[in-house]
Design a protein around this motif. Structure first.
Motif, PDB file in Angstrom:
ATOM      1  N   GLU A 262      49.924 -26.915 -60.172  1.00 49.40           N
ATOM      2  CA  GLU A 262      50.108 -26.089 -61.318  1.00 49.40           C
ATOM      3  C   GLU A 262      49.284 -24.845 -61.331  1.00 49.40           C
ATOM      4  O   GLU A 262      49.968 -23.725 -61.983  1.00 49.40           O
ATOM      5  N   PHE A 263      48.273 -24.568 -60.853  1.00 44.56           N
ATOM      6  CA  PHE A 263      47.332 -23.433 -60.888  1.00 44.56           C
ATOM      7  C   PHE A 263      47.754 -22.426 -59.865  1.00 44.56           C
ATOM      8  O   PHE A 263      47.888 -21.267 -60.041  1.00 44.56           O
ATOM      9  N   ALA A 264      48.484 -22.923 -58.587  1.00 41.07           N
ATOM     10  CA  ALA A 264      49.052 -22.016 -57.687  1.00 41.07           C
ATOM     11  C   ALA A 264      50.242 -21.615 -58.072  1.00 41.07           C
ATOM     12  O   ALA A 264      50.679 -20.490 -57.944  1.00 41.07           O
ATOM     13  N   ALA A 265      51.040 -22.261 -59.223  1.00 37.72           N
ATOM     14  CA  ALA A 265      52.305 -21.797 -59.775  1.00 37.72           C
ATOM     15  C   ALA A 265      51.825 -20.652 -60.945  1.00 37.72           C
ATOM     16  O   ALA A 265      52.805 -19.633 -60.851  1.00 37.72           O
ATOM     17  N   THR A 266      51.247 -21.068 -61.883  1.00 34.21           N
ATOM     18  CA  THR A 266      50.878 -20.460 -62.952  1.00 34.21           C
ATOM     19  C   THR A 266      49.827 -19.584 -63.076  1.00 34.21           C
ATOM     20  O   THR A 266      49.513 -18.686 -64.038  1.00 34.21           O
ATOM     21  N   GLY A 267      48.637 -19.912 -62.250  1.00 32.47           N
ATOM     22  CA  GLY A 267      47.238 -19.314 -62.432  1.00 32.47           C
ATOM     23  C   GLY A 267      46.538 -19.907 -63.768  1.00 32.47           C
ATOM     24  O   GLY A 267      45.671 -19.301 -64.068  1.00 32.47           O
ATOM     25  N   LEU A 268      47.085 -20.964 -64.145  1.00 35.06           N
ATOM     26  CA  LEU A 268      46.438 -21.644 -65.359  1.00 35.06           C
ATOM     27  C   LEU A 268      45.902 -22.993 -64.964  1.00 35.06           C
ATOM     28  O   LEU A 268      46.614 -23.772 -64.036  1.00 35.06           O
ATOM     29  N   VAL A 269      45.082 -23.578 -65.683  1.00 33.87           N
ATOM     30  CA  VAL A 269      44.361 -24.849 -65.694  1.00 33.87           C
ATOM     31  C   VAL A 269      44.554 -25.628 -66.997  1.00 33.87           C
ATOM     32  O   VAL A 269      43.561 -25.812 -67.678  1.00 33.87           O
ATOM     33  N   PRO A 270      45.859 -26.183 -67.288  1.00 37.95           N
ATOM     34  CA  PRO A 270      46.052 -26.649 -68.656  1.00 37.95           C
ATOM     35  C   PRO A 270      45.459 -27.955 -68.833  1.00 37.95           C
ATOM     36  O   PRO A 270      44.880 -28.404 -69.707  1.00 37.95           O
ATOM     37  N   LYS A 271      45.555 -28.577 -67.593  1.00 41.32           N
ATOM     38  CA  LYS A 271      44.695 -30.064 -67.702  1.00 41.32           C
ATOM     39  C   LYS A 271      43.328 -30.133 -67.128  1.00 41.32           C
ATOM     40  O   LYS A 271      43.155 -30.644 -66.070  1.00 41.32           O
ATOM     41  N   LEU A 272      42.523 -29.531 -68.117  1.00 35.59           N
ATOM     42  CA  LEU A 272      41.021 -29.296 -67.741  1.00 35.59           C
ATOM     43  C   LEU A 272      40.374 -30.840 -67.419  1.00 35.59           C
ATOM     44  O   LEU A 272      39.672 -31.161 -66.475  1.00 35.59           O
ATOM     45  N   PRO A 273      40.817 -31.886 -68.248  1.00 34.31           N
ATOM     46  CA  PRO A 273      40.031 -33.242 -68.118  1.00 34.31           C
ATOM     47  C   PRO A 273      40.747 -33.732 -66.858  1.00 34.31           C
ATOM     48  O   PRO A 273      39.732 -34.356 -66.014  1.00 34.31           O
ATOM     49  N   SER A 274      41.775 -33.637 -66.542  1.00 28.74           N
ATOM     50  CA  SER A 274      42.404 -34.030 -64.880  1.00 28.74           C
ATOM     51  C   SER A 274      41.649 -33.448 -63.986  1.00 28.74           C
ATOM     52  O   SER A 274      41.322 -33.894 -62.978  1.00 28.74           O
ATOM     53  N   ALA A 275      41.266 -31.948 -63.934  1.00 28.32           N
ATOM     54  CA  ALA A 275      40.579 -31.205 -63.097  1.00 28.32           C
ATOM     55  C   ALA A 275      39.258 -31.779 -62.941  1.00 28.32           C
ATOM     56  O   ALA A 275      38.566 -31.958 -61.690  1.00 28.32           O
ATOM     57  N   LEU A 276      38.589 -32.116 -64.087  1.00 26.35           N
ATOM     58  CA  LEU A 276      37.177 -32.641 -64.063  1.00 26.35           C
ATOM     59  C   LEU A 276      37.083 -33.994 -63.282  1.00 26.35           C
ATOM     60  O   LEU A 276      36.279 -34.340 -62.660  1.00 26.35           O
ATOM     61  N   LEU A 277      38.168 -34.648 -63.692  1.00 30.18           N
ATOM     62  CA  LEU A 277      38.171 -36.123 -62.959  1.00 30.18           C
ATOM     63  C   LEU A 277      38.509 -35.918 -61.535  1.00 30.18           C
ATOM     64  O   LEU A 277      37.747 -36.981 -60.801  1.00 30.18           O
ATOM     65  N   ALA A 278      39.200 -35.317 -61.043  1.00 25.45           N
ATOM     66  CA  ALA A 278      39.350 -35.066 -59.704  1.00 25.45           C
ATOM     67  C   ALA A 278      38.227 -34.524 -58.874  1.00 25.45           C
ATOM     68  O   ALA A 278      37.791 -35.096 -57.988  1.00 25.45           O
ATOM     69  N   VAL A 279      37.360 -33.855 -59.530  1.00 26.90           N
ATOM     70  CA  VAL A 279      36.158 -33.214 -59.134  1.00 26.90           C
ATOM     71  C   VAL A 279      34.934 -34.281 -59.133  1.00 26.90           C
ATOM     72  O   VAL A 279      34.468 -34.417 -57.995  1.00 26.90           O
ATOM     73  N   ALA A 280      34.970 -35.192 -60.029  1.00 24.75           N
ATOM     74  CA  ALA A 280      34.124 -36.237 -60.232  1.00 24.75           C
ATOM     75  C   ALA A 280      34.235 -37.369 -58.940  1.00 24.75           C
ATOM     76  O   ALA A 280      33.389 -37.732 -58.306  1.00 24.75           O
ATOM     77  N   LEU A 281      35.563 -37.620 -58.655  1.00 28.20           N
ATOM     78  CA  LEU A 281      36.034 -38.742 -58.096  1.00 28.20           C
ATOM     79  C   LEU A 281      35.680 -38.373 -56.898  1.00 28.20           C
ATOM     80  O   LEU A 281      35.242 -39.171 -55.777  1.00 28.20           O
TER      81      LEU A 281
END
Length: 320
Positions: A262-281
């Motif tokens: 989604e970031f590559a398509a829109t330049g936005l990160v609307p799902k911040l919790p998912s991003a943090l979860l991915a980094v943590a995992l």
């Protein structure tokens, strides 16, 4: 059929019989081993029996000692500490294993072809014919598969209580398990430390009438599986933590790929919790792999020290 093989006459033999409430069978077991191995010393360790097992064994000529810490693993640990012999034959006191097979188990040790010999009940089918306890065969097969998958060695029978080993193996074996997990621990230790292992098919007979098994299929089975996992961590930490690392990294990718897409398509990160979860995992996965590397270095250092201890034990017991 009785075996006619001559008893090897090389070095002293100690027959080790851990016992808990085996009054029905212990007298016959002791007599059988005195008959088959007349020069061996038969030791019976009474593990808090309440039915006179120790007295019966003593009346039949066994050397009887008491072990107050309950559990077969505790008994075997004390046996290995107390008893000095060139060769050890460990057998249950329930008369399910034939004494006539003892010379065949001892022969590879005395020929210096093996360090531990396993009495295999499964290859000739007698265990399946005689054993009427549900799930015991399944549990044995499951443990065999896990050991083969983790350690790359395929036992024909892991849970057998009929084994023989030499003095160096006995005096360098660190027994950690308190109970029926001892057979699994002996097997994994022998494979991990690259001891020479031989398997000898033996006949198996079920307990006679009036004799009851102390093994609980489910609770003791769970203890065996936990022992396998614990030893996997202790002996092969890099392999274990690599699998853990892979699992967390895959979960991190599952959570993170939609965010990156989604970031590559829109330049936005609307799902911040998912991003943090991915980094943590992914971070946990990398941390797990790092822990595996560190523990693997520690294990290799411990293994080197163990090899030096084995060399010293060979000198002490006249093998070098």
């Amino acid at each position: 059929m009785p075996r006619t093989q001559n008893v090897p006459e090389q070095g002293s033999v100690a027959v080790l019989i851990p016992c808990y409430n085996e009054a029905v069978t212990i007298g016959k077991v002791v007599d059988d081993f005195h008959r088959v191995l007349p020069d061996a010393t038969v030791y019976v360790y009474d593990n808090n029996s309440s039915d006179g097992t120790g007295e019966i064994a003593r009346d039949h000529g066994a050397v009887v000692r008491a072990e107050r810490r309950q559990g077969k693993g505790n008994v075997v640990r004390q046996m290995m500490r107390d008893i000095d012999a060139d060769y050890y034959l460990m057998v249950d006191g329930d008369d399910t294993y034939p004494a006539e097979a003892a010379p065949e188990l001892l022969a590879p040790l005395m020929a210096d072809e093996a360090d531990m010999v396993v009495g295999d009940r499964l290859s000739n089918g007698t265990y399946g014919e005689e054993n009427d306890r549900a799930f015991h065969g399944f549990g044995n097969d499951l443990v065999r598969v896990l050991i083969k998958w983790i350690y790359g060695f395929e036992f024909s029978d892991v849970m057998t209580g009929y084994r023989a080993y030499n003095a160096v193996f006995a005096k360098t074996m660190p027994v950690l398990s308190p109970g029926f997990e001892i057979e699994t621990e002996l097997s994994i230790h022998a494979v991990d430390k690259r001891w020479r292992i031989a398997e000898v098919p033996i006949d198996y007979r079920d307990r006679p009438e009036g004799s009851e098994s102390k093994l609980d299929t489910f609770s003791d089975g769970c203890k065996v599986l936990l022992m396998i996992l614990s030893l996997f961590k202790d002996y092969r930490p890099l392999a274990l933590f690599s699998w853990v690392s892979l699992l967390f990294c895959v979960l991190g990718l599952v959570a993170g790929v939609p965010v990156v897409w989604e970031f590559a398509a829109t330049g936005l990160v609307p799902k911040l919790p998912s991003a943090l979860l991915a980094v943590a995992l992914v971070f946990i996965g990398i941390l797990s792999f790092t822990c595996g590397l560190i523990l693997d270095t520690v294990v290799k250092g411990t293994r080197k020290q163990y090899e030096l201890q084995v060399t010293e034990a060979y000198r002490e017991h006249g093998r070098l």
